[in-house]
Design a protein around this motif. Structure first.
Motif, PDB file in Angstrom:
ATOM      1  N   THR A 168     -36.915  17.541   9.202  1.00  0.00           N
ATOM      2  CA  THR A 168     -37.781  17.893  10.330  1.00  0.00           C
ATOM      3  C   THR A 168     -36.911  18.456  11.440  1.00  0.00           C
ATOM      4  OG1 THR A 168     -39.126  15.962   9.771  1.00  0.00           O
ATOM      5  CG2 THR A 168     -39.560  16.992  11.895  1.00  0.00           C
ATOM      6  N   HIS A 218     -38.149   5.535   1.956  1.00  0.00           N
ATOM      7  CA  HIS A 218     -39.256   6.054   1.144  1.00  0.00           C
ATOM      8  C   HIS A 218     -38.683   6.480  -0.199  1.00  0.00           C
ATOM      9  CE1 HIS A 218     -37.939  10.155   2.177  1.00  0.00           C
ATOM     10  NE2 HIS A 218     -37.933   9.806   3.443  1.00  0.00           N
ATOM     11  N   THR A 276     -28.710   0.854  10.217  1.00  0.00           N
ATOM     12  CA  THR A 276     -29.696  -0.008  10.889  1.00  0.00           C
ATOM     13  C   THR A 276     -31.103   0.373  10.434  1.00  0.00           C
ATOM     14  OG1 THR A 276     -29.723   1.537  12.713  1.00  0.00           O
ATOM     15  CG2 THR A 276     -28.353  -0.422  12.998  1.00  0.00           C
ATOM     16  N   ASP A 325     -31.689  16.371   8.846  1.00  0.00           N
ATOM     17  CA  ASP A 325     -33.093  15.941   8.793  1.00  0.00           C
ATOM     18  C   ASP A 325     -33.898  17.126   8.278  1.00  0.00           C
ATOM     19  OD1 ASP A 325     -35.767  15.042   9.447  1.00  0.00           O
ATOM     20  OD2 ASP A 325     -34.930  13.805  11.035  1.00  0.00           O
TER      21      ASP A 325
HETATM   22  P1  NAD Z   1     -38.870   8.492  13.388  1.00  0.00           P
HETATM   23  O1  NAD Z   1     -40.084   8.620  12.569  1.00  0.00           O
HETATM   24  O2  NAD Z   1     -38.944   8.823  14.842  1.00  0.00           O
HETATM   25  O3  NAD Z   1     -37.681   9.360  12.771  1.00  0.00           O
HETATM   26  C1  NAD Z   1     -37.319   9.293  11.424  1.00  0.00           C
HETATM   27  C2  NAD Z   1     -36.709  10.626  11.048  1.00  0.00           C
HETATM   28  O4  NAD Z   1     -36.149  10.498   9.743  1.00  0.00           O
HETATM   29  C3  NAD Z   1     -37.745  11.756  10.984  1.00  0.00           C
HETATM   30  O5  NAD Z   1     -37.312  12.825  11.804  1.00  0.00           O
HETATM   31  C4  NAD Z   1     -37.759  12.141   9.521  1.00  0.00           C
HETATM   32  O6  NAD Z   1     -37.999  13.516   9.299  1.00  0.00           O
HETATM   33  C5  NAD Z   1     -36.366  11.737   9.088  1.00  0.00           C
HETATM   34  N1  NAD Z   1     -36.208  11.599   7.644  1.00  0.00           N
HETATM   35  C6  NAD Z   1     -37.058  11.071   6.733  1.00  0.00           C
HETATM   36  N2  NAD Z   1     -36.554  11.163   5.500  1.00  0.00           N
HETATM   37  C7  NAD Z   1     -35.341  11.759   5.624  1.00  0.00           C
HETATM   38  C8  NAD Z   1     -34.345  12.136   4.701  1.00  0.00           C
HETATM   39  N3  NAD Z   1     -34.497  11.950   3.376  1.00  0.00           N
HETATM   40  N4  NAD Z   1     -33.223  12.717   5.168  1.00  0.00           N
HETATM   41  C9  NAD Z   1     -33.070  12.962   6.497  1.00  0.00           C
HETATM   42  N5  NAD Z   1     -33.985  12.640   7.421  1.00  0.00           N
HETATM   43  C10 NAD Z   1     -35.116  12.039   6.988  1.00  0.00           C
HETATM   44  O7  NAD Z   1     -38.384   6.979  13.187  1.00  0.00           O
HETATM   45  P2  NAD Z   1     -37.387   6.124  14.096  1.00  0.00           P
HETATM   46  O8  NAD Z   1     -38.177   5.440  15.159  1.00  0.00           O
HETATM   47  O9  NAD Z   1     -36.227   6.957  14.471  1.00  0.00           O
HETATM   48  O10 NAD Z   1     -36.966   5.001  13.040  1.00  0.00           O
HETATM   49  C11 NAD Z   1     -36.276   5.355  11.859  1.00  0.00           C
HETATM   50  C12 NAD Z   1     -36.176   4.149  10.936  1.00  0.00           C
HETATM   51  O11 NAD Z   1     -35.315   3.171  11.509  1.00  0.00           O
HETATM   52  C13 NAD Z   1     -37.494   3.393  10.715  1.00  0.00           C
HETATM   53  O12 NAD Z   1     -38.303   3.991   9.739  1.00  0.00           O
HETATM   54  C14 NAD Z   1     -37.001   2.032  10.290  1.00  0.00           C
HETATM   55  O13 NAD Z   1     -36.776   2.008   8.892  1.00  0.00           O
HETATM   56  C15 NAD Z   1     -35.662   1.888  11.014  1.00  0.00           C
HETATM   57  N6  NAD Z   1     -35.750   0.935  12.136  1.00  0.00           N
HETATM   58  C16 NAD Z   1     -34.958  -0.177  12.099  1.00  0.00           C
HETATM   59  C17 NAD Z   1     -35.026  -1.102  13.132  1.00  0.00           C
HETATM   60  C18 NAD Z   1     -34.137  -2.327  13.147  1.00  0.00           C
HETATM   61  O14 NAD Z   1     -34.459  -3.296  13.837  1.00  0.00           O
HETATM   62  N7  NAD Z   1     -33.033  -2.340  12.447  1.00  0.00           N
HETATM   63  C19 NAD Z   1     -35.927  -0.916  14.184  1.00  0.00           C
HETATM   64  C20 NAD Z   1     -36.686   0.264  14.215  1.00  0.00           C
HETATM   65  C21 NAD Z   1     -36.600   1.171  13.175  1.00  0.00           C
END
Ligand code: NAD
Length: 401
Positions: free
Chosen positions: A230, A264, A288, A228
């Protein structure tokens, strides 16, 4: 009753107003001075939604906010009709002030539609993941995008662990034998393994990725890795989880890769032929996060060639002819795909319905939003999760889990 302006000035301190006062550009409807048009795009629940009132994400049960909004004198349009220029979504977006969508039946708010949305001020994602909204276009029009952060992260993390296990242990073909009145232990056991001693890595270690690693602790894996941009907050760092600086280095070590980052511009199509070729031969991939993070043909080809031993997806609606529905490994198994439901358990629906109501309520009352829910506001990104940007995010969505 106090006029809205007076209520707002009582509730919002001057220092907070600049960042969080979502009402500052608010225009009022002509029919009643405080009436707001709220448009929700949800999925049709049919018989299941009639029988189960806790299916709140459906048009039938409308997040449980219909009565409340109507009692407050607001207009509430709920529809599942979202495709094409004649759809309810594309018609009502023209004058809606608040749009509510879910990732489970995404109403795609493109730059073009944002251009047509004259009154739109707030987009609420009932759930997590706002990639179905053109965030750059929202910024250009000062539209706020908020999601119910954290509402379904446990639900998804549990599903990821389940998917890892069902792939590694070759569960789906084993169960299929039973319902086909068959019984052939050797045919299953030839591709069944223990998770103990394997290396698992997550792409993205935010709320979900971190929870996946936490839940895997008890399985005595060889290594639990994360990639990550971050960093984790200090109080979440542990020697049990190792950070890897380069994605390719992590992929080369992992028996199992789980994708937990938002979609993104830098993650769209990330798992293409080239990146999958950097994975260990015969690894398992669990996605997921969002379907578009994986290239559809690359995944299918990798399963057929043996580069991947399995793929489990829980992502947006796939058309009937989507290649992942019938993508199998060289032994005819390794498919753990399900409809997009991991984040919409009944427990999760209660949380994201409440959270969506809270966001709308705050907006209507002129109160500040919970910073953790803000994705874009005041023409800029408030979240660090939707790609690395030069300018520092203005909001305060906390980094990490
Ligand atoms: P979050 O914002 O808490 O964490 C996302 C992490 O991904 C962040 O730490 C960010 O820095 C990191 N990140 C972004 N771009 C990256 C890259 N290119 N390489 C590595 N890391 C990267 O979000 P979360 O709550 O953990 O959710 C993550 C994603 O999961 C959501 O954006 C959504 O797309 C997906 N999601 C799916 C479901 C489902 O029902 N299947 C439900 C909730 C979320």
């Amino acid at each position: 009753m106090l006029p809205l302006q007076a209520v707002r000035s009582r509730l919002v301190s001057a220092s907070h107003r600049q960042l969080y006062n979502l009402n500052k550009n608010r225009t009022f409807s002509t029919t009643s001075s405080n009436m707001v048009k709220v448009l929700a795009v949800l999925y049709k629940g049919g018989q299941a939604a009639k029988e189960e009132a806790r299916l709140l994400g459906t048009i039938e049960n409308s997040l449980g906010i219909s009565e409340w909004l109507k009692k407050e004198g607001h207009e509430f349009i709920v529809t599942d009709d979202k495709e094409g220029p004649d759809s309810q979504f594309q018609n009502h977006i023209a004058d809606a002030e608040i749009l509510v969508t879910t990732p489970f039946h995404p109403g795609y708010l493109t730059a073009d539609l944002i251009g047509k949305a004259k009154n739109l001020k707030l987009c609420v994602t009932a759930g997590v993941g706002s990639d179905h909204i053109d965030l750059d276009a929202a910024n250009k029009k000062n539209i706020t995008v908020a999601e119910v952060s954290g509402s379904n992260v446990v639900s998804v993390a549990e599903h990821v662990v389940m998917s890892i296990l069902l792939l590694v242990r070759n569960f789906v073909p084993a169960h299929e034998q039973i319902v086909a009145d068959d019984w052939n232990v050797a045919q299953i056991a030839r591709n069944a393994f223990d998770l103990e001693g394997k290396t698992v890595g997550t792409v993205g270690c935010g709320r979900i990725g971190y929870r996946v690693l936490e839940r895997l602790r008890g399985f005595n894996c060889k290594e639990l890795l994360w990639f990550d941009y971050t960093d984790l907050p200090e109080d979440k760092k542990t020697p049990d989880f190792k950070r890897v600086d380069k994605l390719e280095d992590m992929l080369a070590k992992c028996d199992v890769v789980t994708i937990n980052c938002p979609l993104h511009e830098k993650t769209r199509g990330l798992f293409n032929d080239e990146i999958i070729s950097k994975m260990k031969k015969g690894a398992w991939l669990v996605n997921t996060a969002r379907g578009a993070i994986c290239d559809r043909n690359a995944v299918k080809k990798a399963l057929e060639s043996g580069q991947l031993n399995g793929y489990a997806g829980d992502v947006q609606p796939a058309p009937k002819d989507h290649p992942w529905r019938h993508a199998f490994n060289t032994l005819g198994g390794g498919n753990g795909m399900v409809p997009h439901y991991s984040g919409t358990t009944l427990d999760a629906q209660a949380r994201y319905a409440n959270g969506a109501k809270d966001i709308i309520q705050r907006y209507l009352a002129g109160k500040e939003q919970d910073p953790a829910n803000l994705i874009v506001i005041d023409g800029d990104y408030a979240s660090k999760a939707y790609g690395q940007r030069e300018k520092k995010p203005t909001g305060q969505k906390p980094a990490g889990p």
